[in-house]
Design a protein around this motif. Structure first.
Motif, PDB file in Angstrom:
ATOM      1  N   THR A 245      40.124  56.030 -21.589  1.00  0.00           N
ATOM      2  CA  THR A 245      39.301  57.149 -22.053  1.00  0.00           C
ATOM      3  C   THR A 245      38.065  56.625 -22.779  1.00  0.00           C
ATOM      4  O   THR A 245      36.950  57.127 -22.590  1.00  0.00           O
TER       5      THR A 245
ATOM      6  N   GLN B 165      36.549  53.797 -22.314  1.00  0.00           N
ATOM      7  CA  GLN B 165      35.605  53.282 -21.309  1.00  0.00           C
ATOM      8  C   GLN B 165      34.765  54.427 -20.733  1.00  0.00           C
ATOM      9  O   GLN B 165      33.545  54.345 -20.611  1.00  0.00           O
ATOM     10  N   ASN B 166      35.422  55.529 -20.409  1.00  0.00           N
ATOM     11  CA  ASN B 166      34.748  56.685 -19.832  1.00  0.00           C
ATOM     12  C   ASN B 166      33.727  57.277 -20.814  1.00  0.00           C
ATOM     13  O   ASN B 166      32.585  57.561 -20.460  1.00  0.00           O
ATOM     14  N   LEU B 167      34.146  57.419 -22.074  1.00  0.00           N
ATOM     15  CA  LEU B 167      33.245  58.029 -23.061  1.00  0.00           C
ATOM     16  C   LEU B 167      32.036  57.145 -23.380  1.00  0.00           C
ATOM     17  O   LEU B 167      30.941  57.645 -23.599  1.00  0.00           O
TER      18      LEU B 167
ATOM     19  N   ASP C 222      30.535  55.159 -21.306  1.00  0.00           N
ATOM     20  CA  ASP C 222      29.589  55.314 -20.209  1.00  0.00           C
ATOM     21  C   ASP C 222      28.853  56.644 -20.287  1.00  0.00           C
ATOM     22  O   ASP C 222      27.658  56.720 -20.033  1.00  0.00           O
ATOM     23  N   GLU C 223      29.591  57.694 -20.639  1.00  0.00           N
ATOM     24  CA  GLU C 223      28.941  59.001 -20.726  1.00  0.00           C
ATOM     25  C   GLU C 223      27.938  59.052 -21.879  1.00  0.00           C
ATOM     26  O   GLU C 223      26.872  59.642 -21.757  1.00  0.00           O
TER      27      GLU C 223
ATOM     28  N   MET D 172      24.865  57.445 -20.770  1.00  0.00           N
ATOM     29  CA  MET D 172      24.090  58.331 -19.879  1.00  0.00           C
ATOM     30  C   MET D 172      23.236  59.291 -20.707  1.00  0.00           C
ATOM     31  O   MET D 172      22.072  59.529 -20.392  1.00  0.00           O
ATOM     32  N   LEU D 173      23.833  59.833 -21.768  1.00  0.00           N
ATOM     33  CA  LEU D 173      23.085  60.748 -22.634  1.00  0.00           C
ATOM     34  C   LEU D 173      21.947  59.999 -23.332  1.00  0.00           C
ATOM     35  O   LEU D 173      20.846  60.507 -23.480  1.00  0.00           O
TER      36      LEU D 173
ATOM     37  N   TYR E  85      28.251  45.893 -25.008  1.00  0.00           N
ATOM     38  CA  TYR E  85      28.139  46.873 -23.914  1.00  0.00           C
ATOM     39  C   TYR E  85      27.148  47.990 -24.258  1.00  0.00           C
ATOM     40  O   TYR E  85      26.387  48.449 -23.417  1.00  0.00           O
TER      41      TYR E  85
ATOM     42  N   ARG F 165      25.245  47.891 -17.800  1.00  0.00           N
ATOM     43  CA  ARG F 165      25.820  46.564 -18.013  1.00  0.00           C
ATOM     44  C   ARG F 165      27.184  46.458 -17.349  1.00  0.00           C
ATOM     45  O   ARG F 165      27.869  47.451 -17.184  1.00  0.00           O
TER      46      ARG F 165
END
Lengths: 157, 248
Positions: free
Chosen positions: B168, B170-172, B174-175, B178-179, B202, B229
């Protein structure tokens, strides 16, 4: 049938990690990278497979074209892709149909639990229910009102 | 210059003993800085963050935000907490609308603003859900949406991923990146505290390393890695090693 106990966030996290390894990675190595046991990431792997984002052969997790599309998309577009994939999952398709057939597109939680129990035989049906709702809320398909203790179809945003 | 941390020191009194937590910290924050503050546990990095947002006062020194001393009610600075800090009796939308009240945003205006940031972080579908029904990842998304809704210039985050499971998290990350890459979205700069070196390399374009207690700045590095990255990239690992070597 087996339904994976993994949230959508965990599944996408797994896909991102496989993507970092070039789109294919050994499941055990991936677990080790995260300091986790293989057992702990299995539900996410199963979830990725069920949603058509990964194919698993001989312990290797490989991303599908849909997974690459998902990872290349922004947060908004990801929601649409997830919606389409979750809508295609068998148990969720059946649950939606059931809600569509009902007069007010609602179902009491206890009936929903029975519905899930009939398809996923488990003594921990509550946590499967929570995962299914996690998926369907993400997808904007089925919501759950905890005050009224009922699930309902969600209007498309 | 967006913010300036000037000669900040902090001492605590405990059982009649004086413990120095921070020793003469100096750095400035510029537009587009994504700063990660790292250091061994107990080095005072969270204390430093609390001083930067005005939640704690330094024993000496000062924090200036756009040239003025920082105050706790500065709406241009927002905070994301490790344990989410959501109100359990309020649903997702209400948790976000609550922070808009001091900005004189109420009713339809508050609703629209909350809705905008709920969508931005991918929380649509969860608007009326209470925190107890949310997974950790979704709770922290509420934390992000709530912080972004005040449209801060500076976003401060204290270990925002450390209560989440590894996937989770890792997902957050990346998101959130994006923001951050979306220039139409707030903030202009981020300061994030983390104990996780890989996470810092990262996320950050600048890493500030603190020494063991009392925390002093031992290095201020610009991370020259391109985005997005890849944690498997050898160059990524060279940076991780470099930061490790400066901490130990």
């Amino acid at each position: 049938m087996i339904f994976p106990k993994a949230t959508i966030s965990e599944i996408i996290g797994l896909l991102e990690a496989v993507n970092d390894s070039g789109g294919i990675e050994d499941a055990a190595r991936l677990a080790a990278d995260f300091d986790l046991d293989l057992q702990e990431i299995l539900p996410s792997i199963d979830g990725a497979e069920l949603l058509g984002f990964a194919v698993v052969t001989d312990g290797n997790i490989e991303l599908t074209a849909d997974a690459r599309k998902l990872l290349d998309s922004g947060i908004r577009e990801r929601k649409n892709i997830i919606r389409e994939k979750v809508a295609g999952a068998e148990i969720i398709k059946e649950l939606r149909n059931k809600l569509l057939e009902s007069e007010d597109h609602r179902m009491k939680k206890e009936d929903a639990l029975k519905f899930v129990q009939e398809r996923i035989s488990s003594d921990d049906i509550e946590s499967y229910f929570r995962i299914i709702i996690n998926w369907t809320r993400h997808a904007g398909l089925i919501g759950y009102n905890s005050d009224a203790e009922e699930i309902c179809l969600m209007a498309k945003a | 210059m967006l913010a300036e941390i000037k000669n900040v020191s902090k001492t605590h009194e405990s059982n009649g003993n004086t413990i120095q937590a921070l020793d003469n910290i100096n750095f400035s924050v510029e537009d587009n800085d994504f700063i990660c503050i790292v250091g061994p546990s107990g080095c005072g990095k969270s204390t430093l963050l609390r001083i930067i947002v005005g939640l704690e006062r330094p024993t000496s020194g000062e924090v200036l935000f756009k040239g003025e001393p920082i105050s706790t009610d500065n709406p241009k600075v927002a905070m994301v907490f490790q344990n989410f800090a959501l109100f359990p009796w309020l649903n997702v939308t209400e948790n976000i609308e609550l922070v808009l009240e001091p900005l004189e945003l109420r009713g339809k205006k508050a609703e629209n603003k909350a809705c905008k940031y709920i969508k931005a972080v991918g929380l649509d579908g969860f608007e009326k859900v209470y925190p107890r029904e949310l997974s950790g990842g979704m709770k922290q998304r509420v934390g992000f949406a709530r912080a972004l809704a005040v449209e801060p210039v500076l976003l401060c985050m204290d270990e925002p991923f450390s209560s989440l499971d590894a996937l989770t998290s890792q997902n957050l990350k990346d998101e959130l990146l994006m923001l951050w890459a979306d220039t139409s979205m707030p903030p202009d700069a981020v300061i994030m505290v983390t104990h996780n070196i890989e996470e810092a390399v990262y996320m950050a374009n600048r890493i500030i390393i603190l020494s063991p207690r009392p925390g002093k700045v031992v290095a201020d590095l610009r991370i020259g890695l391109e985005r997005p990255r890849n944690r498997k990239d050898p160059e990524f690992y060279r940076w991780v090693d470099k930061v490790y070597s400066l901490i130990v």
